[in-house]
Design an enzyme around this catalytic site. Structure first.
Site, PDB file in Angstrom:
ATOM      1  CG  ASP A 166      -1.891   1.120   1.287  1.00  0.00           C
ATOM      2  OD1 ASP A 166      -2.066   1.884   2.245  1.00  0.00           O
ATOM      3  OD2 ASP A 166      -2.486   1.489   0.243  1.00  0.00           O
ATOM      4  CD  GLU A 422       0.394  -5.307   7.178  1.00  0.00           C
ATOM      5  OE1 GLU A 422       0.055  -5.297   6.002  1.00  0.00           O
ATOM      6  OE2 GLU A 422      -0.450  -4.788   8.148  1.00  0.00           O
ATOM      7  CE1 TYR A 478      -3.349  -1.703  10.153  1.00  0.00           C
ATOM      8  CE2 TYR A 478      -4.642   0.560  10.032  1.00  0.00           C
ATOM      9  CZ  TYR A 478      -3.361  -0.146   9.890  1.00  0.00           C
ATOM     10  OH  TYR A 478      -2.182   0.163   9.646  1.00  0.00           O
ATOM     11  CD  GLU A 516       0.868  -0.924   9.313  1.00  0.00           C
ATOM     12  OE1 GLU A 516      -0.148  -1.078   8.958  1.00  0.00           O
ATOM     13  OE2 GLU A 516       1.934  -1.290   8.608  1.00  0.00           O
TER      14      GLU A 516
HETATM   15  C1  LIG Z   1      -4.507  -4.437   7.124  1.00  0.00           C
HETATM   16  C2  LIG Z   1      -3.396  -3.781   6.549  1.00  0.00           C
HETATM   17  C3  LIG Z   1      -3.124  -2.397   6.872  1.00  0.00           C
HETATM   18  C4  LIG Z   1      -1.970  -1.846   6.107  1.00  0.00           C
HETATM   19  N1  LIG Z   1      -0.823  -2.315   6.556  1.00  0.00           N
HETATM   20  C5  LIG Z   1       0.585  -2.126   5.726  1.00  0.00           C
HETATM   21  C6  LIG Z   1       0.409  -0.508   5.481  1.00  0.00           C
HETATM   22  O1  LIG Z   1       1.366  -0.417   4.400  1.00  0.00           O
HETATM   23  C7  LIG Z   1      -0.835  -0.101   4.928  1.00  0.00           C
HETATM   24  O2  LIG Z   1      -0.893   1.155   4.593  1.00  0.00           O
HETATM   25  C8  LIG Z   1      -1.812  -0.296   5.834  1.00  0.00           C
HETATM   26  C9  LIG Z   1      -3.170   0.414   5.486  1.00  0.00           C
HETATM   27  O3  LIG Z   1      -3.936  -0.250   4.684  1.00  0.00           O
HETATM   28  O4  LIG Z   1      -3.273   1.544   5.799  1.00  0.00           O
END
Ligand SMILES: CCC[C@@H]1NC[C@@H](O)[C@H](O)[C@H]1C(=O)O
Length: 607
Positions: A166, A422, A478, A516
């Site tokens: 992302d 991840e 999240y 995160e």
């Molecule tokens: C559910 C995975 C979340 C994800 N995690 C990695 C980041 O690089 C993304 O930006 C973040 C997002 O989707 O905001």
């Protein structure tokens, strides 16, 4: 390889000439450049600044999204008086793969867009004359590139990047490029391991050189006063009344290494090194034997127009924002950052979790329904079941980790390693892969820093098959956004606490931190009562998480996603990028930043 890992410096015996500036630039969609002699000049170039990503300088879609081969070419004067030494071009990065030519002769090839490499050019240059330096890059993604993704063709044959991650697939010569002169007999590596002994320190050191002459190491304090000295390529430096490096209270010694022939100095190099120890013990992370609580962020090297191009101004603002909010740490999500960032962290006393560029190793998160939609549906659902991953990707991952540790191992700020972000840890196939890379870093990191990976919410406690390799657990979760968002936020607290208690049962001696959590927030949207995407809602999400973190003394850190809004692939889930920043892309605080500032300035760096 070690020489490539030494940050370029000018000393009594070393010279350096920047190659930053305007280079010729041209796309090579038919990969015909080598055959057509582009190694000696481009047929129809435009000009391109170095360092920078190329994407956002263009106004047309084809150029911005270009995927495939592309070239940079410049003219380089090489001084004749450098003929008696080694002349190298150091690329601090070239994303994602590069082949370097001098006057048409290939002099280097490197794969991996976030770590340095050098091209040794003595045998290809015209001395005391102008030379043509050509670099052919490629930014295509696959299951054998780090970061991971796919590349596919539109019906008209145009290549399209489909990242499994992302953030925008910025590419180019995105960091500094320097011409270096070093003596033929030169210092090629310095390794230090710190031991604290009451008010003193003992630093075991190892120096690698390209010759047989003896070595001396001298340590100077911040006032330039000599505090220790030793001779030999290996030894121990005893520093009395040591001034330790601490979180937000840095102290850097200057380690000066010299190769000597009697009184003659053959080569001299120095590095600025903080003396500290870091370890995990009884559910705590300890720096210098003291328990820390990490407050900080996942970040990106990302800014408007520059893309991922090195930007000292934006980096400086990021550190000022992090100091303003009361942060003491960050993760280099999701790739090793520029060395200048780590030197800044050394100076400012930030705890850095240094992350390898291994993101996207989980198919189902590919590209978040992005417009370019990754297409590898013919592949197995779990990434690590793929044979080529267990062989080719693993080999590339191991080499990348060796390069990352070699480059970053002396930094006091580098206190932990994140070997993946991840990954798909839902399947047993991940276990041998993880054990291979974690064993490798355990072997090559002489400071034995704690190692971990960022756990994805789709592989929670009880599903994750690889947590035994991690020295501490690092969770990306999240609740309040991708799950249990909006009015269901209270359910997120219940589910998160249940998972945390399961993790603590599985790993009762390991500390846990969050790398995160957060919510996409459009700066300027205000709603009472709150709704998702509003600034008020981001405050509610931060408050929810704060209550969870404060419920367990084995939670040792909180790093919301992200410090800043940042660019991603276009798609139905991204509004000109990811908006989870606590600051906007132009580094201005959203409402939740003020909540975190109040919270973090009240939490001490050391418990
Ligand atoms: C559910 C995975 C979340 C994800 N995690 C990695 C980041 O690089 C993304 O930006 C973040 C997002 O989707 O905001």
């Amino acid at each position: 390889m070690p020489f490539e890992s030494l940050y370029p410096r000018v000393t009594a015996t070393r010279r350096m000439q920047s190659m930053n500036g305007s280079w010729d630039f041209q796309f090579d969609p038919e990969s015909k450049g080598v055959a057509e002699g582009w190694t000696k000049g481009l047929p129809n170039p435009t000009d391109m600044p170095v360092p920078a990503s190329f994407a956002d300088v263009f106004t047309d879609k084809y150029s911005r999204e270009y995927t495939g081969d592309f070239w940079y070419v410049t003219t380089l004067f090489v001084p004749g008086e450098w003929k008696d030494g080694s002349v190298d071009i150091r690329f601090d990065s070239a994303t994602h793969a590069a082949t370097v030519y001098v006057n048409g002769t290939e002099v280097a090839h490197h794969e991996g867009g976030f770590l340095p490499f050098v091209a040794h050019i003595n045998d290809a240059v015209k001395w005391n004359d102008y030379n043509i330096v050509a670099v052919k890059l490629n930014n295509e993604l696959s299951w054998q590139t780090l970061p991971v993704g796919e590349t596919y063709r539109l019906p008209d044959g145009t290549l399209v990047s489909a990242p499994y991650f992302d953030f925008y697939n910025y590419s180019g010569l995105q960091r500094n490029v320097n011409l270096l002169y070093t003596p033929n007999e030169r210092i090629e590596d310095l390794d230090v391991v710190h031991h604290i002994d009451g008010s003193d320190a003992h630093v075991d050191y190892t120096v690698a050189t390209s010759g047989d002459h003896d070595v001396e190491v001298v340590v100077l304090d911040e006032d330039g006063v000599e505090v220790a000295r030793a001779n030999g390529k290996q030894g121990t430096l005893d520093i009395k009344d040591v001034h330790l490096w601490n979180l937000r209270a840095a102290y850097l010694y200057k380690f000066v290494v010299r190769i000597k022939d009697g009184d003659t100095v053959i080569d001299e190099y120095f590095d600025e090194i903080g003396i500290r120890t870091v370890e995990v013990k009884d559910c705590k992370i300890l720096v210098n034997g003291r328990e820390v609580y990490l407050k900080g962020f996942g970040r990106h090297e990302d800014s408007n127009v520059h893309g991922r191009g090195f930007d000292a101004v934006m980096n400086k603002r990021d550190y000022e924002d992090m100091k303003w909010i009361g942060a003491n740490s960050f993760r280099t999500s999701h790739y090793p950052y520029a060395e200048e960032q780590l030197y800044e962290a050394d100076r400012d006393g930030f705890f850095v979790i240094d992350e390898a560029p291994t993101v996207g190793m989980f198919k189902s998160t590919m590209n978040f329904l992005g417009a370019s939609g990754a297409v590898g549906n013919d592949k197995p659902k779990t990434f690590f079941e793929e044979e080529s991953v267990q062989t080719e990707t693993l080999a590339i991952h191991r080499r990348t980790l060796e390069e990352m540790v070699a480059r970053d191992k002396r930094h006091a700020s580098v206190c932990a390693w994140s070997l993946l972000n991840e990954p798909d840890t839902t399947n047993e196939a991940a276990v041998p892969y993880f054990e291979s890379i974690f064993d490798l870093v355990a072997e090559i990191d002489t400071q034995k820093r704690p190692k971990t990976y960022a756990s994805i919410m789709m592989s929670p406690a009880g599903v994750d098959k690889t947590h035994h390799v991690a020295d501490f657990l690092m969770l990306n979760r999240y609740h309040g956004w991708y799950v249990n968002g909006g009015y269901a936020i209270s359910k997120g607290t219940i589910e998160m606490k249940a998972e945390l208690e399961k993790w603590h049962e599985l790993e009762p001696t390991k500390p846990i931190m969050f790398s995160e959590y957060g919510a996409d927030t459009m700066a300027g949207i205000h709603k009472l009562p709150s709704v998702m995407w509003s600034e008020e809602y981001q405050v509610e999400v931060m408050k929810m998480w704060a209550e969870i973190f404060d419920s367990y003394d084995w939670i040792v850190g909180e790093q919301p996603w992200n410090l800043n809004d940042f660019q991603t692939t276009e798609g139905i889930m991204r509004v000109d990028g990811n908006k989870k920043g606590l600051f906007t892309r132009d580094r201005q605080p959203k409402m939740a930043a003020f909540f975190l500032k109040d919270r973090w300035t009240a939490i001490p760096d050391y418990k």
